[in-house]
Each structure stands twice: as structure tokens, then as C-alpha cells.
Write an enzyme that holds these catalytic residues in place. Structure first.
Site, PDB file in Angstrom:
ATOM      1  N   THR A 279     -25.570  -7.127 -25.585  1.00 55.36           N
ATOM      2  CA  THR A 279     -25.175  -8.544 -25.066  1.00 55.36           C
ATOM      3  C   THR A 279     -24.058  -8.676 -25.362  1.00 55.36           C
ATOM      4  O   THR A 279     -23.447  -8.240 -26.473  1.00 55.36           O
ATOM      5  CB  THR A 279     -26.093  -9.494 -25.480  1.00 55.36           C
ATOM      6  OG1 THR A 279     -26.202  -9.665 -26.855  1.00 55.36           O
ATOM      7  CG2 THR A 279     -27.634  -9.524 -25.229  1.00 55.36           C
ATOM      8  N   ASP A 280     -23.181  -9.674 -24.591  1.00 52.14           N
ATOM      9  CA  ASP A 280     -21.888 -10.112 -25.338  1.00 52.14           C
ATOM     10  C   ASP A 280     -22.359 -11.240 -26.440  1.00 52.14           C
ATOM     11  O   ASP A 280     -23.632 -11.657 -26.339  1.00 52.14           O
ATOM     12  CB  ASP A 280     -21.085 -10.937 -23.951  1.00 52.14           C
ATOM     13  CG  ASP A 280     -19.804 -11.141 -24.657  1.00 52.14           C
ATOM     14  OD1 ASP A 280     -19.752 -11.157 -25.598  1.00 52.14           O
ATOM     15  OD2 ASP A 280     -18.954 -11.627 -23.575  1.00 52.14           O
ATOM     16  N   TRP A 281     -21.362 -11.701 -27.223  1.00 47.88           N
ATOM     17  CA  TRP A 281     -21.754 -12.266 -28.226  1.00 47.88           C
ATOM     18  C   TRP A 281     -22.578 -13.975 -28.004  1.00 47.88           C
ATOM     19  O   TRP A 281     -22.055 -14.699 -27.502  1.00 47.88           O
ATOM     20  CB  TRP A 281     -20.543 -12.687 -29.119  1.00 47.88           C
ATOM     21  CG  TRP A 281     -20.336 -11.367 -30.055  1.00 47.88           C
ATOM     22  CD1 TRP A 281     -19.919 -11.461 -31.482  1.00 47.88           C
ATOM     23  CD2 TRP A 281     -20.573 -10.065 -30.120  1.00 47.88           C
ATOM     24  NE1 TRP A 281     -20.006 -10.547 -32.140  1.00 47.88           N
ATOM     25  CE2 TRP A 281     -20.129  -9.331 -31.290  1.00 47.88           C
ATOM     26  CE3 TRP A 281     -20.847  -9.185 -28.777  1.00 47.88           C
ATOM     27  CZ2 TRP A 281     -20.203  -8.024 -31.302  1.00 47.88           C
ATOM     28  CZ3 TRP A 281     -20.682  -7.788 -29.038  1.00 47.88           C
ATOM     29  CH2 TRP A 281     -20.695  -7.259 -30.468  1.00 47.88           C
ATOM     30  N   PHE A 282     -23.843 -13.983 -28.355  1.00 48.85           N
ATOM     31  CA  PHE A 282     -24.710 -14.755 -28.045  1.00 48.85           C
ATOM     32  C   PHE A 282     -24.906 -15.179 -26.611  1.00 48.85           C
ATOM     33  O   PHE A 282     -25.171 -16.136 -26.211  1.00 48.85           O
ATOM     34  CB  PHE A 282     -24.069 -16.373 -28.691  1.00 48.85           C
ATOM     35  CG  PHE A 282     -23.493 -16.314 -30.280  1.00 48.85           C
ATOM     36  CD1 PHE A 282     -24.536 -16.179 -30.999  1.00 48.85           C
ATOM     37  CD2 PHE A 282     -22.394 -16.176 -30.498  1.00 48.85           C
ATOM     38  CE1 PHE A 282     -24.182 -16.273 -32.486  1.00 48.85           C
ATOM     39  CE2 PHE A 282     -21.937 -16.322 -31.493  1.00 48.85           C
ATOM     40  CZ  PHE A 282     -22.903 -16.160 -32.687  1.00 48.85           C
ATOM     41  N   GLY A 283     -24.815 -14.022 -25.862  1.00 48.37           N
ATOM     42  CA  GLY A 283     -24.849 -14.246 -24.378  1.00 48.37           C
ATOM     43  C   GLY A 283     -26.462 -14.136 -24.325  1.00 48.37           C
ATOM     44  O   GLY A 283     -27.434 -13.725 -24.809  1.00 48.37           O
TER      45      GLY A 283
END
Ligand code: BGC
Length: 782
Positions: A279-283
Site C-alpha cells: 500500500t501507499d503509506w497509511f493508504g
């Protein structure tokens, strides 16, 4: 003898108590035993620790940790959780697409540890239209990633330039999927040749920063397949990145990281992707949905995600077999890393050698937009009056995670001096004093705030009209320098950003009037991360050099072009429109917000939003050409200090049978050695679907041709190049009929044309039905 007996009894006791299989030394070992055996021996807790990252912590700051072991690498974006009993190491991941980013909090942090090369940004590299050159940058970049002990670089970014205001456009390559995908594949192959992983991002349709973590992008299946996924498809098929990063946004109602259609059906099943998806960061929102979708790894990882996945397996909501598959996928990729191989990295890189690669790549990619009365190149030793604050303060690259912890950034003032020009000293002093005074009065905010919302630059220094007149007497030539920056978290604005500020316009007018009155010429240098309005000043100046954001060696590279040491051969990989309102997505960017439904989350305030891609497949030149809207500078455009002629277009066959090979001869008909990019556009016959008037299907660049020298370039067209995506049939279909091959020096400057026939329609490829919009879209039609 006595000791070994005790040890044997202890081992037997463990086995009897049921713990034997997990005991140190008896568990299967990563790197020695089969991955399947390791997964089989893992407890649920172990497995969850493989699919969720170690947490986000920066020097002096933590946003929830899943593991207390110290980070292997200082101040980078992510690490995974090590599992000692299986000898599974922690894997390290650093941003970003234009060089290694360290979240250095203080000047001491940055000085302490490892500067990295700031490469030219993606948009500049793509303007080279030279995949060999981009591959070369990738090799040097990969070497640096390896030398600093990093396993994955979080780049390249390959999203499409849908709109010039996109805040991260500088990280991305082009408005065209072929250019984007080819550039991404070239850099990935270069990086991965060094034994480190690339992470192709942000998959998919991350085309705006406004509400990036909550915006629902409503896009037709056809526009997805032909434009917003095609770039990724090309990159994946040509380079097999070790990782793909899903994006923050939703596509047609589902977060991309939670979309089985996107990650499993399209990426893995349709395209054959073999690596991992993170995932993208905290996505995304729902950790379990992400695992179910086939998004292997949740980054940077939070305790809440560990809890959610563990509970879902226990309650039966998530089958452990799905988790096993994700774990297996991850461990198989980890096996390839240098950390897994125990590489003893030197923790220092050859920054000098890499700086030379950065300079060469930047100079080879810059685009000459205008050069009337042979203003350029400027003769050596000339006296230059350099106007514009950023001429003394280079914008090497964009902000946010795309920024680089670089050792220096060479300004144009320094680059010109290095190249033997005389930069007006009094002017230089006024600008430098102004800049240091501004910096002293406007201290930077705390790091995280700076990252997400960088302080604006010093406004353009106000030059008095009399100064311009005085310099016009004293100097041979003037340069007016325009700087723009943007980055993660924010899109750009039309006023004062896409358009010039009043101050900038005044500067250009005063300098041009003063120098022209003395029959001296004025060059504009554009050090920008995204497209700007050039119509307001292009008739005022004699030459325009588009340097984009050229990396740390920018000033030297621009001077190489201005002096003629390098003959410019870059071409636009993205259109410069005449006015912003001409942009096909202008009406639908950045979309609608539903503020009443705002919530607070890990990424701050989240406002649900949606944007409808009404322009459909008509993005960039596909729109301007088909609808006959004249841009300021068209896609594929760029001048040289020499001229080229195009001749002998040949096609391998008059009718298409699986493949068509086109070749063309390019001759340097001017007086200076140079390189030329030739572009192949295809016009497909009218069939069941609406089609753009032409689409780029190939490009090639000559070697450095001496005056009079020729080179024959070849282009191969495959069946898929003829096809359009038919949504009803979920298939790529090429219509029967006449295809026109157009070879151009730009998308508008077509030099030669020939046709061939496709005797019967072809179903080139059947794919999964996936990502259908929830409601129909009123799409633009030709
Ligand atoms: C960015 C990514 C980046 C990640 C890790 C996110 O905010 O969107 O591009 O790789 O942070 O720093």
C-alpha cells in the site's frame, strides 16, 4: 559428553511440550528451506507480522510501532518486521523516484548521514525519449541504493499527466502511456540490474493531490485500460518490478489497495505480475479487504492493522489460506534482496561519478522551445545578466517524498561561471542578499509540516527598470529565469503558479524591452516541475530552454545547453496548452468535495470527494489533435541547433500479419552534430469505437549524427498497437481497414506517411471484466 546429553534431553522436552517446531534452530530457515515450509511452520502472529510493516518512525517521532528492533537504515520511509526464529530479516524501503530521500530532521541529521544524488525528475528524463539514457540513470541509481544498504526504492512513479496542475506531475513522466511505461521500464531495469528492487507507483490513477486519500476517481473501463493502466501495463510487462505500490485514491468506488479487480485480476492475472503489492503509506481503510484483494503488504504498518487481520482470521472472515498466499508472495521477493543475501554494504556511494551521470542525463533531456535568430548557443566568455531568483537558487526537484537529501544544487549562476561565462556580479549580489534576507525572516516550519505543506519560495525580486537598462548596456545577453515547485499533498493553482505572477511578467517585460532596445537578446530558462502558461511571454523573448527540474547538477547542465556543449535533443512528453481552460480535464479537476462528510484519520482531515473523467481517452495530444485545439507547444515538440531531414519511410508489408516494421532515415542536414527523436503515430480506421485522430505507437532516437550523417531508425508495431479497448467485449480489438503510419518530428509536424491494411478485424486479447464504474459516464466523443 555430559553437556550434549543435557542438550538432547532439552530438545526432546521441547518437542514433547509441542513447542519443538518453533524452537530456535529447529524452525525452517529463510534462505535455506523452502518458503512453503516456513509458511507452514508459522503461527498466525508470525504471518501477520510479515504482511504488516514495522510502523512509521522517524528520528524523534513514532506513529505506532509493531516492533522494537532498531531500524536497519537511518531515517528512511519504511522497514518490515524481522522474525528471528526463521532468520527473516527486516527489509528496508526508501523514497523516491528522483533519488534517495532521508527524513532528516535536522541539519546535523542530514550532514551525518549519507547524501544521495538528486537525479533529474521523471518529467525531464522522459523528455529525452531515450530509454538507453534512462536505463543508464537507473543503473547508477541502483548502485547507490545498493551501496546504502537499501532493499527497495519507492519509485518510479508512472502516473499520467492528466492535468497540468497535478502536484506530483514532476515525479511522473508524461501524458502518454507509451512514453510513461517505456521510461518507467527503462529505469526499473536499470535499478534492478544492481540487485535492488524498484517499486512502481502509484497504482493507479493517482492523478491529483487534492483529497488524494479520499477521492473517488470515476473513470470508464476504456479510459482506464487505454490510458491510466496502459502505462503500468507496459512497465510491468517490460521490467517485472519487484514491487508495485497501490495508490491512495479510490477508482470507481473502491480503494485501489482494496480492489481485487485491479490488483489480482488485472495486475497479476491479465498482465502476469510476479512481485508484491504494497500500500501507499497509511493508504486505504480496511486492512482485511486489502489482504483479500491481494495487496500483500500494508505499509508502513500499524498495530491496528495487526489486530484487524488477526481477528479476521480468528473469526473466519479472512481465510488463513489467503494470508498464506500473501506471505508466500512477500517471502519469495524478500529472497532476492541484498539483505537476505547478507550483502555487506559500504554505506557510501560514488557521488562524484553519479553527479556526472545526472548532469549528462539532464542536459540530454532539456527541451529547446524557441530559438529565433539563432540566439543560442551563446558564445563562450559572454557577459550574462541573469534575472530571476531561482537563477541563483536552483529547484533541483519537487517536494515531499520525491525530494532528495542531496549534497548540493548547482544554480545557473554557478553553472554559467563554471562554463566560463561572466555573470554580472552586482546583479548576482543583489539577488543573493535578497534571498538570504528572505530566508532569515522566514524560518522553516517543523519537518512534517514542511513536507506536507512546504513554505512558499521567496517572491520574485523586484528589479527596477533602470537596472535592466543599465545591464543592457553592460552585458552581451540577458537570461530571465522562471522557477516553479510543487509536490506531494497539494495541487497547483492557476493564478500565480500555472500563470506567471505579476512580478515575473514585469521582470520579463522590463528586461526584454531594455535588451531589445539595445539589439541584444533575451533567453528564458524554465526551471519548473509542471506545465506553465508560456503564451504570455514567449513572444517577448528570443529563446526558451525548458530545464524542468534537472537534479543537483542542474546549473551545469543548463549551461551545457546554453553554451552548445550539448546540442538539445529533448522533446515535450507533455503538451503546453494555449490557455488552461483548453485542458480537457479543466472542468473536472480536482473534482467535487463532500465537506459535510469529513472525518479525521491517520493522514489528517479526510474529505470525501469525487472526480469524473469526462474527457475519457482524450487526454493530452489525443484531445488537442482530435478536437483541433491548438496548443502553445505540442506533444513531441523540441528544437535542435541543427536540422534533420526525414526520408525513405518503408513498411515491411502492405497488409498486417501479426507485425509491421516501419523504418525511416534521418539525416543531419545542418551544421552542428545532434540527435533527433522520431515519433510514430498511428491513425486507426473508423470501426465500432470512437478513436483519437492519432496515437503515439513508437519512438526512437538517433545517435549523435555529424552534419551530413544519416541513420535508419526502425519501429515495430504489434497487433495490440492497432487495437482499442472494447468495453462490451472486455477485449482489445483491432478494426479491419486502412491504418496510416505517420512519422513526425512532433505530433503536429508529420514528415512522412504510409498506409497498410488490416484485412479482417482482430480480437487481440481478452481480459477480465474489472473496475466498471457504478454509473454511466457522460464521456467526451469525437
Ligand atoms: C507517498 C509515497 C511514498 C510514501 C512513503 C506517501 O505519502 O505518496 O509516494 O513512497 O509516502 O514515504
Amino acid at each position: 559428553m555430559k553437556r550434549s546429553l543435557i542438550a538432547r534431553f532439552a530438545a526432546i522436552a521441547l518437542v514433547v511440550s509441542g513447542q519443538g517446531v518453533l524452537a530456535q534452530g529447529t524452525a525452517p530457515q529463510f534462505g535455506k528451506d523452502p518458503i512453503k515450509a516456513i509458511v507452514k511452520a508459522m503461527s498466525l502472529d508470525d504471518k501477520v507480522k510479515i504482511v504488516v510493516g514495522k510502523g512509521f518512525s522517524l528520528p524523534g517521532m513514532s506513529m505506532g510501532s509493531n516492533d522494537e528492533t532498531p531500524d536497519k537504515i537511518f531515517a528512511i520511509s519504511g522497514h518490515t518486521i524481522p522474525l528471528a526464529k526463521f532468520s527473516i530479516p527486516s527489509i528496508s524501503m526508501a523514497d523516491g523516484p528522483s533519488g534517495i530521500h532521508r527524513w532528516a530532521m535536522t541539519a546535523k541529521d542530514s550532514a551525518n548521514n549519507s547524501f544521495s544524488t538528486a537525479w533529474p525528475v521523471g518529467t525531464l528524463l522522459a523528455s529525452s525519449w531515450d530509454t538507453t539514457l534512462i536505463h543508464k540513470v537507473g543503473v547508477a541509481f541502483g548502485e547507490e541504493i545498493k551501496d546504502y544498504g537499501i532493499d527497495f526504492i519507492l519509485g518510479p512513479g508512472a502516473n499520467i499527466h492528466r492535468n497540468p496542475l497535478g502536484g506530483r506531475n514532476f515525479e511522473y513522466y508524461s501524458e502518454d502511456p507509451l512514453v510513461s511505461g517505456s521510461a518507467a521500464a527503462a529505469i526499473i531495469n536499470g535499478i534492478q540490474s544492481q540487485g535492488v528492487g524498484a517499486t512502481l507507483k502509484h497504482f493507479a490513477a493517482n492523478n491529483q493531490e487534492t483529497n488524494r486519500a479520499s477521492v473517488n476517481e470515476i473513470i470508464s473501463e476504456r479510459a482506464l485500460r487505454e490510458i491510466y493502466l496502459r502505462n503500468f501495463e507496459i512497465a510491468v510487462k517490460r521490467s517485472q518490478p519487484w514491487a508495485v505500490m497501490s495508490s491512495y485514491n479510490l477508482v470507481n468506488g473502491t480503494y485501489t489497495s482494496e480492489s481485487n479487480g485491479l490488483i489480482t485480476k488485472i495486475l497479476r492475472d491479465d498482465w502476469g505480475f510476479k512481485g508484491i503489492v504494497m500500500t501507499d503509506w497509511f493508504g486505504g481503510k480496511d486492512a482485511v479487504a486489502q489482504i483479500l484483494a491481494g495487496n500483500n503488504l500494508l505499509m508502513p504498518g500499524s498495530p491496528a492493522q495487526i489486530k484487524a487481520i488477526t481477528e479476521a482470521v480468528k473469526s473466519g472472515k479472512l481465510s488463513e489460506a489467503v494470508l498464506d498466499k500473501n506471505v508466500e508472495g512477500i517471502l519469495n521477493v524478500w529472497l532476492k534482496t541484498l539483505t537476505a543475501k547478507g550483502f555487506d554494504y559500504p554505506n557510501k556511494a560514488d557521488l562524484k561519478a553519479h553527479a556526472q551521470v545526472a548532469r549528462m542525463a539532464a542536459a540530454e533531456s532539456m527541451v529547446l522551445l524557441k530559438n529565433s535568430t539563432q540566439t543560442l548557443p551563446v558564445h563562450g566568455g559572454a557577459t550574462v545578466a541573469l534575472f530571476g531568483t531561482h537563477g541563483y537558487d536552483l529547484i533541483a526537484g519537487g517536494t515531499g517524498s520525491g525530494d532528495v537529501n542531496k549534497p548540493y544544487a548547482i544554480s545557473l549562476a554557478d553553472g554559467l561561471t563554471n562554463a566560463g561565462f561572466k555573470v554580472d556580479a552586482a546583479l548576482q549580489k543583489s539577488y543573493k542578499d535578497y534571498l538570504s534576507d528572505y530566508a532569515a525572516k522566514h524560518p522553516k516550519k517543523p519537518l512534517i509540516q514542511e513536507i506536507m505543506n512546504p513554505s512558499p519560495f521567496a517572491p520574485e525580486y523586484k528589479v527596477d527598470g533602470s537596472v535592466a537598462t543599465q545591464k543592457a548596456d553592460a552585458s552581451d545577453i540577458a537570461i530571465v529565469y522562471i522557477g516553479r515547485n510543487a509536490g506531494e499533498g497539494n495541487d497547483r493553482k492557476v493564478e500565480g503558479d500555472y500563470q506567471l505572477t505579476g512580478q515575473e511578467t514585469d521582470m520579463i517585460n522590463q528586461v526584454s524591452d531594455a535588451f531589445h532596445a539595445k539589439h541584444k537578446q533575451v533567453i528564458a530558462v524554465l526551471n519548473i516541475g509542471g506545465v506553465i502558461d508560456v503564451t504570455i511571454f514567449r513572444d517577448k523573448v528570443d529563446a526558451i530552454v525548458l530545464a524542468w527540474e534537472p537534479g543537483e547538477e542542474g546549473g551545469n547542465a543548463i549551461a551545457d545547453v546554453l553554451s552548445g556543449k550539448v546540442n538539445p535533443s529533448g522533446k515535450l512528453a507533455t503538451t503546453f496548452p494555449s490557455v488552461y481552460s483548453d485542458v480537457p480535464s479543466a472542468k473536472n479537476f480536482p473534482g467535487k468535495e463532500f465537506s459535510e462528510k469529513a472525518t479525521m484519520g491517520m493522514m489528517g482531515k479526510s474529505i470525501p470527494a469525487e472526480v469524473v473523467y469526462q474527457e475519457g481517452i482524450y487526454v493530452g495530444y489525443r484531445y488537442y489533435h482530435t478536437f483541433k485545439v491548438k496548443p502553445a507547444y505540442e506533444f513531441g515538440y523540441g528544437l535542435s541547433y541543427t536540422n534533420f531531414t526525414y526520408s525513405k519511410l518503408t513498411l515491411s508489408s502492405l497488409s498486417f500479419h501479426g507485425k509491421q516494421i516501419a523504418s525511416v532515415t534521418i539525416t543531419n542536414s545542418g551544421k552542428t552534430a545532434g540527435k533527433e527523436v522520431a515519433e510514430l503515430y498511428l491513425t486507426a480506421p473508423k470501426g465500432q469505437l470512437d478513436k483519437p485522430s492519432e496515437e503515439l505507437k513508437g519512438f526512437a532516437k538517433t545517435r549523435l549524427l555529424k552534419p551530413g550523417e544519416s541513420q535508419t531508425l526502425t519501429f515495430t508495431l504489434n497487433a495490440k498497437d492497432l487495437a482499442s479497448f472494447n468495453t462490451d467485449k472486455s477485449a482489445w480489438i483491432a478494426d479491419a481497414g486502412k491504418y496510416e503510419v505517420k512519422i513526425g518530428a512532433s505530433s503536429e509536424n508529420i514528415k512522412l506517411e504510409k498506409t497498410f491494411m488490416l484485412p479482417g478485424s482482430l480480437t487481440v486479447e481478452k481480459v477480465h471484466k474489472a473496475l466498471a464504474p457504478q454509473a454511466s459516464i457522460d464521456e467526451l466523443k469525437n
